[in-house]
Design a protein around this motif. Structure first.
Motif, short mmCIF file in Angstrom:
data_model
loop_
_atom_site.label_atom_id
_atom_site.label_comp_id
_atom_site.label_asym_id
_atom_site.label_seq_id
_atom_site.Cartn_x
_atom_site.Cartn_y
_atom_site.Cartn_z
N ALA A 73 29.33 40.11 42.95
CA ALA A 73 29.95 38.98 43.61
C ALA A 73 31.71 39.47 43.29
N PHE A 74 32.47 38.99 44.16
CA PHE A 74 34.02 39.30 43.96
C PHE A 74 34.54 38.53 42.73
N SER A 75 35.27 38.95 41.89
CA SER A 75 35.62 38.33 40.93
C SER A 75 36.54 37.30 40.99
N PRO A 76 36.93 36.06 40.30
CA PRO A 76 37.96 35.20 40.62
C PRO A 76 39.47 35.65 40.74
N GLN A 77 39.50 36.68 40.19
CA GLN A 77 40.79 37.53 40.16
C GLN A 77 41.06 38.13 41.45
N MET A 78 40.09 38.36 42.24
CA MET A 78 40.03 39.11 43.53
C MET A 78 40.18 38.05 44.73
N HIS A 79 40.21 36.84 44.45
CA HIS A 79 40.18 35.92 45.48
C HIS A 79 41.52 35.77 46.26
N ASP A 80 42.68 35.80 45.55
CA ASP A 80 44.02 35.78 46.19
C ASP A 80 44.42 37.21 46.81
N PRO A 81 43.90 38.21 46.50
CA PRO A 81 44.20 39.68 47.05
C PRO A 81 43.42 39.67 48.42
N ALA A 82 42.24 39.05 48.07
CA ALA A 82 41.20 39.00 49.42
C ALA A 82 41.64 38.08 50.63
#
Length: 258
Positions: A155-164
């Motif tokens: 799964a996408f890491s929480p840190q990747m949610h904003d860039p995504a």
């Protein structure tokens, strides 16, 4: 994890490199756009899949395009599964305007999906671990772009949610232009015509859109009836209803409208 929320605050800021951004925008309106959008997103988010849907009719999302860097078969398998189980998914309801107008962010992990067949067909079999989506619903259309991480990557890491989210915001804008630009002229394919009709006339039912698209391609009522396995009189009825919803009286007027 399952998250869905309306975006009331400003979207995350992101500075994209000029070269990949130019490469992406150069493909708008061409058959290579969807793959280019995935290539662009993968550089920033690590996504392995992408899909784009518009609100095809009152009950059923319509696929604009999908791609997977691990094999196109996996992307198409996931899309077919979603078509069967879209009623189980919040994105379809948001596309249809169930939560009003605006932009909506949804995040869904395969492990959090309770419906076994939906999880199996849309996530486990094509090898998808998680999805992050941005859905835009306006008064005239619904459009969604989703990025997916593979089972191999997790799964996408929480840190990747904003860039995504920032990438999805850009892709939502370019996809809206792609739908508009790619479907002009006289070289439409069957799916292209249906997409154009879906965006221009969202009140059409799925069957009315199918009949109208085949009519545009020059099919007679009897030919359409044979293809769809329906009576010719039923096809004529669907065509009349489609024309009424589109406020046209003939094929010539329909062609001029779209």
């Amino acid at each position: 994890m399952i998250i869905d929320r309306k975006l009331s605050e400003a979207l995350p800021k992101a500075a994209f490199d000029v070269r990949p951004l130019c490469e992406l925008t150069a493909t708008i309106g061409t058959p290579t756009y969807v793959k280019a959008a995935l290539d662009f997103a993968k550089q920033i988010t690590g996504a392995s899949f992408i899909s784009m849907f518009c609100q095809g009719d009152r009950d059923h999302p319509l696929l604009v395009g999908t791609a997977c860097c691990l094999g196109q078969r996996r992307a198409e398998q996931a899309a077919k599964g979603y078509e069967r189980y879209s009623a189980n998914d919040k994105n379809a309801a948001l596309l249809a305007g169930a939560s009003g107008l605006g932009d909506f962010l949804t995040i869904q992990h395969a492990a959090s999906i309770k419906d076994f067949t939906y999880r199996r067909d849309c996530y486990e079999q094509p090898g998808i671990s998680a999805r992050v989506s941005l859905i835009r619903r306006t008064q005239t259309f619904g459009l969604s772009v989703s990025l997916y991480s593979s089972a191999e990557d997790g799964a996408f890491s929480p840190q990747m949610h904003d860039p995504a989210t920032a990438v999805l915001s850009l892709l939502l804008a370019t996809t809206e232009r792609h739908v508009a630009f790619s479907l002009k002229g006289n070289t439409w394919q069957g799916q292209d015509i249906q997409t154009r009709l879906a965006v221009s006339f969202p009140d059409l039912t799925k069957r009315e859109r199918e009949v109208a698209a085949m009519t545009i391609k020059g099919r007679t009522a009897s030919e359409i009836a044979e293809i769809l396995g329906l009576a010719e009189t039923t096809i004529i009825t669907h065509r009349k209803k489609a024309y009424k919803r589109m406020n046209v009286r003939s094929l010539r007027q329909l062609m001029a409208t779209i």
